[in-house]
Design a protein around this motif. Structure first.
Motif, PDB file in Angstrom:
ATOM      1  N   VAL A 162       0.607  -1.276   0.239  1.00 59.77           N
ATOM      2  CA  VAL A 162       0.124   0.042   0.049  1.00 59.77           C
ATOM      3  C   VAL A 162       1.053   1.235  -0.092  1.00 59.77           C
ATOM      4  N   ARG A 163       0.800   2.121  -1.140  1.00 57.49           N
ATOM      5  CA  ARG A 163       1.393   3.290  -1.343  1.00 57.49           C
ATOM      6  C   ARG A 163       1.521   4.002   0.060  1.00 57.49           C
ATOM      7  N   GLN A 164       0.422   4.539   0.710  1.00 56.34           N
ATOM      8  CA  GLN A 164       0.375   5.299   1.475  1.00 56.34           C
ATOM      9  C   GLN A 164       0.905   4.862   2.873  1.00 56.34           C
ATOM     10  N   SER A 165       1.101   3.437   3.094  1.00 54.16           N
ATOM     11  CA  SER A 165       1.420   2.797   4.295  1.00 54.16           C
ATOM     12  C   SER A 165       3.074   2.886   4.054  1.00 54.16           C
ATOM     13  N   GLY A 166       3.490   2.460   2.845  1.00 52.04           N
ATOM     14  CA  GLY A 166       5.039   2.746   2.458  1.00 52.04           C
ATOM     15  C   GLY A 166       5.445   4.299   2.733  1.00 52.04           C
ATOM     16  N   LYS A 167       4.681   5.356   2.399  1.00 55.54           N
ATOM     17  CA  LYS A 167       5.053   6.705   2.587  1.00 55.54           C
ATOM     18  C   LYS A 167       4.995   6.923   4.167  1.00 55.54           C
ATOM     19  N   ASP A 168       4.237   6.441   4.667  1.00 53.22           N
ATOM     20  CA  ASP A 168       4.136   6.489   6.397  1.00 53.22           C
ATOM     21  C   ASP A 168       5.602   5.980   6.875  1.00 53.22           C
ATOM     22  N   VAL A 169       6.001   5.013   6.421  1.00 49.93           N
ATOM     23  CA  VAL A 169       7.433   4.482   6.995  1.00 49.93           C
ATOM     24  C   VAL A 169       8.499   5.377   6.632  1.00 49.93           C
ATOM     25  N   LEU A 170       8.805   5.796   5.351  1.00 54.45           N
ATOM     26  CA  LEU A 170       9.676   6.880   4.908  1.00 54.45           C
ATOM     27  C   LEU A 170       9.443   8.067   5.665  1.00 54.45           C
ATOM     28  N   VAL A 171       8.422   8.725   6.116  1.00 56.92           N
ATOM     29  CA  VAL A 171       8.345   9.893   6.549  1.00 56.92           C
ATOM     30  C   VAL A 171       8.688   9.747   8.143  1.00 56.92           C
ATOM     31  N   THR A 172       8.266   8.479   8.825  1.00 55.18           N
ATOM     32  CA  THR A 172       8.833   8.007  10.164  1.00 55.18           C
ATOM     33  C   THR A 172      10.378   8.123  10.138  1.00 55.18           C
ATOM     34  N   LEU A 173      10.876   7.471   9.087  1.00 54.65           N
ATOM     35  CA  LEU A 173      12.427   7.550   8.963  1.00 54.65           C
ATOM     36  C   LEU A 173      12.951   8.811   8.865  1.00 54.65           C
ATOM     37  N   VAL A 174      12.512   9.608   8.172  1.00 48.87           N
ATOM     38  CA  VAL A 174      12.967  11.124   7.772  1.00 48.87           C
ATOM     39  C   VAL A 174      12.859  11.890   9.142  1.00 48.87           C
ATOM     40  N   ASP A 175      11.709  11.877   9.866  1.00 43.67           N
ATOM     41  CA  ASP A 175      11.680  12.624  11.040  1.00 43.67           C
ATOM     42  C   ASP A 175      12.541  12.113  12.036  1.00 43.67           C
ATOM     43  N   HIS A 176      12.633  10.643  11.924  1.00 40.59           N
ATOM     44  CA  HIS A 176      13.797  10.215  13.191  1.00 40.59           C
ATOM     45  C   HIS A 176      15.157  10.909  12.908  1.00 40.59           C
ATOM     46  N   LEU A 177      15.584  10.783  11.458  1.00 41.87           N
ATOM     47  CA  LEU A 177      16.758  11.388  11.247  1.00 41.87           C
ATOM     48  C   LEU A 177      17.097  12.868  11.528  1.00 41.87           C
ATOM     49  N   TYR A 178      15.794  13.532  11.281  1.00 43.58           N
ATOM     50  CA  TYR A 178      15.673  15.152  11.683  1.00 43.58           C
ATOM     51  C   TYR A 178      15.907  15.146  13.005  1.00 43.58           C
ATOM     52  N   GLU A 179      15.336  14.391  13.898  1.00 38.50           N
ATOM     53  CA  GLU A 179      15.410  14.483  15.421  1.00 38.50           C
ATOM     54  C   GLU A 179      16.605  14.313  15.830  1.00 38.50           C
ATOM     55  N   LEU A 180      17.489  13.033  15.244  1.00 34.62           N
ATOM     56  CA  LEU A 180      18.569  12.851  15.626  1.00 34.62           C
ATOM     57  C   LEU A 180      19.683  14.069  15.336  1.00 34.62           C
ATOM     58  N   ALA A 181      19.402  14.589  14.054  1.00 31.86           N
ATOM     59  CA  ALA A 181      20.408  15.583  13.677  1.00 31.86           C
ATOM     60  C   ALA A 181      20.115  16.841  14.567  1.00 31.86           C
ATOM     61  N   MET A 182      18.897  17.149  15.024  1.00 33.68           N
ATOM     62  CA  MET A 182      18.532  18.279  15.984  1.00 33.68           C
ATOM     63  C   MET A 182      19.168  18.176  17.327  1.00 33.68           C
ATOM     64  N   ALA A 183      19.196  16.882  17.959  1.00 35.60           N
ATOM     65  CA  ALA A 183      19.685  16.581  19.016  1.00 35.60           C
ATOM     66  C   ALA A 183      21.350  16.523  19.148  1.00 35.60           C
ATOM     67  N   GLN A 184      21.930  16.234  17.951  1.00 39.01           N
ATOM     68  CA  GLN A 184      23.312  16.237  17.840  1.00 39.01           C
ATOM     69  C   GLN A 184      23.865  17.820  17.824  1.00 39.01           C
ATOM     70  N   GLU A 185      23.032  18.604  17.084  1.00 44.88           N
ATOM     71  CA  GLU A 185      23.214  19.863  17.220  1.00 44.88           C
ATOM     72  C   GLU A 185      23.198  20.652  18.442  1.00 44.88           C
ATOM     73  N   ALA A 186      22.306  20.084  19.230  1.00 42.46           N
ATOM     74  CA  ALA A 186      22.087  20.730  20.383  1.00 42.46           C
ATOM     75  C   ALA A 186      23.074  20.432  21.656  1.00 42.46           C
ATOM     76  N   THR A 187      24.022  19.353  21.176  1.00 42.54           N
ATOM     77  CA  THR A 187      24.970  18.767  22.106  1.00 42.54           C
ATOM     78  C   THR A 187      26.066  19.652  21.939  1.00 42.54           C
ATOM     79  N   PRO A 188      26.445  20.294  23.467  1.00 40.43           N
ATOM     80  CA  PRO A 188      27.749  21.089  23.371  1.00 40.43           C
ATOM     81  C   PRO A 188      28.834  20.124  22.875  1.00 40.43           C
TER      82      PRO A 188
END
Length: 204
Positions: free
Chosen positions: A178-204
């Motif tokens: 299902v296309r929408q289900s697959g898109k949800d997986v990719l959105v979850t991954l991109v959001d996860h990568l974004y949060e990791l990048a933001m956390a790393q940026e905030a680390t002194p």
């Protein structure tokens, strides 16, 4: 925490001239778990795949008991593409699942921003190698449980415990067809990568 993107495009469109950022994503998992299907379902271009008809050469080598109806297999990788927005696209690489092709994985992981581990609850042990290699390469990943033919409806928490996954690794159910289900997986991954990048940026 903000989100890198709220949704992916709902239709197949050509790549915009303004696109300037390409993110390499690898989809890994056991044999017959649905990697090729996921790439096909979400790609906005006709996917490139290296599927071949299964022959006698794989008898006794490839474990097919849980995927008895499978007649083809990926022998190199699948490739697809989906645009997140006008300036960012994901390049999707589906890795072959059989053990005899695992030597290709390390090359596919080169330059990879993140990964999706597809899990089949009938053969969860097949996920160990994918998780191990991603952790070895320090590649962030999410785990998607492909429920298209789920004869063992374990909960996500039960699967997390079985795979010994830490809480910070996102998990979700999906249907690779299902296309929408697959898109949800990719959105979850991109959001996860974004949060990791933001956390790393905030680390002194």
């Amino acid at each position: 925490m903000g989100s890198a993107t709220s949704e992916l495009p709902s239709h197949r469109t050509p790549l915009a001239d303004a696109a300037e950022t390409g993110l390499k994503i690898v989809i890994v998992g056991g044999f017959g778990v649905g990697k090729t299907t996921l790439v096909r379902s979400v790609s906005e271009i006709r996917p490139l795949n290296t599927e071949e008809v299964m022959t006698q050469a794989g008898v006794g080598v490839d474990e097919t008991s849980a995927v008895a109806t499978k007649t083809t297999t990926t022998v190199a990788f699948d490739f697809g593409r989906i645009s997140l927005n006008e300036r960012m696209v994901l390049y999707l690489f589906g890795a072959p699942g059989q053990e005899r092709f695992w030597f290709l994985w390390d090359r596919l992981f080169s330059g990879t921003l993140g990964a999706v581990v597809l899990v089949d609850t009938r053969r969860m042990n097949d996920s160990w190698y994918a998780i191990d290699r991603l952790e070895h390469h320090k590649t962030p990943f999410v785990v998607a449980v492909n429920r298209f033919d789920d004869t063992h409806p374990y909960s996500l928490e039960e699967i997390r415990q079985a795979l010994a996954l830490p809480e910070h690794v996102p998990m979700l159910d999906c249907d690779a067809r299902v296309r929408q289900s697959g898109k949800d997986v990719l959105v979850t991954l991109v959001d996860h990568l974004y949060e990791l990048a933001m956390a790393q940026e905030a680390t002194p």
